[in-house]
Design a protein around this motif. Structure first.
Motif, short mmCIF file in Angstrom:
data_model
loop_
_atom_site.label_atom_id
_atom_site.label_comp_id
_atom_site.label_asym_id
_atom_site.label_seq_id
_atom_site.Cartn_x
_atom_site.Cartn_y
_atom_site.Cartn_z
N GLU A 1 -4.24 -1.48 -0.93
CA GLU A 1 -4.42 -1.41 -2.39
C GLU A 1 -5.51 -2.36 -2.88
O GLU A 1 -6.12 -2.15 -3.94
CB GLU A 1 -3.11 -1.74 -3.10
N ARG A 2 -5.81 -3.41 -2.11
CA ARG A 2 -6.83 -4.38 -2.51
C ARG A 2 -8.24 -3.83 -2.35
O ARG A 2 -9.20 -4.42 -2.84
CB ARG A 2 -6.69 -5.67 -1.69
N ARG B 1 -6.16 1.62 -8.91
CA ARG B 1 -5.19 0.81 -8.17
C ARG B 1 -3.75 1.03 -8.64
O ARG B 1 -2.85 1.20 -7.82
CB ARG B 1 -5.56 -0.67 -8.25
N GLU C 1 -10.36 -0.78 -9.28
CA GLU C 1 -9.35 -1.30 -10.20
C GLU C 1 -8.75 -0.21 -11.08
O GLU C 1 -7.57 -0.26 -11.42
CB GLU C 1 -9.96 -2.41 -11.08
#
Length: 257
Positions: free
Chosen positions: A85-86, A93, A90
């Motif tokens: 997920e990183r 996410r 954004e």
């Protein structure tokens, strides 16, 4: 050659194509939308035994023909569950995190409750599940008087719970277990299970008789396309499974490696 179609996915859309009557996700636009590197994800799939990929020629929205990599829905969902997920954008996410959390919930429900129902399931999907449950209950009913009552009751409660999307109302120790599912839960690979399940079952039966003073009651299960009489074990018998597993761990690990 086939046209692109759009299918809903968590309040968004993914591009798909129909291949032999089954939807396949067009991989690159779906991965690009996540903001991760497409080539890395494509290479990751090359090493995965669960991945099914196919090159197909599609007619894009601009009317041009392009050859693109597509994956079946199962592969796409598995791939999403493995993405860090990183490393995604954004903006997407929260969507990926929500999906991965849902996958974790489904897996937990599968192993602890015997199944899971998508809360967004359509009426037709729920009807199909109900028909499947009815067929399974008919089989259980036909087995009455032949199979151990405790085993039949446990299976019936599991079927009812799955069909209603609820946790089964069943005593924890009375949940049926078998050698195959136990070894699979330990991470033992299929070749090792095929080779050693017979020996495992014999040791398990001997230990059961030594501990309980009687043989486990026989039950019928659908194995390799046919009904087969096997010994019936339940979750309360798991300590015996663990003891046999400890004895045979070296053999199972050797084949599974």
């Amino acid at each position: 050659m086939t046209d692109l179609i759009r299918i809903p996915f968590h309040d968004a859309e993914v591009l798909a194509v129909d291949i032999d009557g089954k939807p396949h996700i067009v991989l690159k636009p779906a991965i690009d939308a996540l903001g991760v590197d497409y080539d890395n994800q494509r290479k990751k799939l090359e090493d995965k035994s669960w991945a099914t990929t196919v090159l197909t020629t599609v007619v894009a929205a601009d009317g041009k023909r392009r050859q693109m990599l597509a994956v079946d829905v199962r592969t796409f969902l598995m791939l999403l569950a493995t993405i860090d997920e990183r490393r995604v954008g954004e903006a997407v996410r929260p969507l990926l995190v929500a999906y991965q959390s849902e996958v974790a919930d489904v897996i937990e429900a599968y192993w602890t409750n015997g199944g899971a129902i998508n809360p967004r399931a359509t009426h037709d999907q729920l009807t199909a599940l109900a028909q499947q449950a009815e067929a399974q209950m008919n089989v259980i009913r036909l087995a009455s008087g032949i199979i151990a009552p405790d085993y039949l009751e446990a299976k019936a409660r599991l079927v009812l719970a799955r069909s209603m999307g609820e946790e089964p109302e069943i005593e924890d120790g009375a949940i049926p277990v078998d050698v195959y599912s136990f070894l699979k839960s330990k991470g033992v690979k299929a070749p090792a299970i095929a080779r050693w399940s017979g020996s495992f079952g014999k040791r398990l039966k001997a230990l059961y008789v030594a501990e309980r003073g009687c043989e486990p009651e026989p039950v019928s299960r659908f194995v390799n396309g046919t009904w087969t009489e096997v010994k019936g074990y339940f979750k309360r018998d798991l300590p015996l499974f663990e003891r046999v597993y400890d004895i045979m761990r070296a053999d199972l690990t050797e084949v599974a490696a």
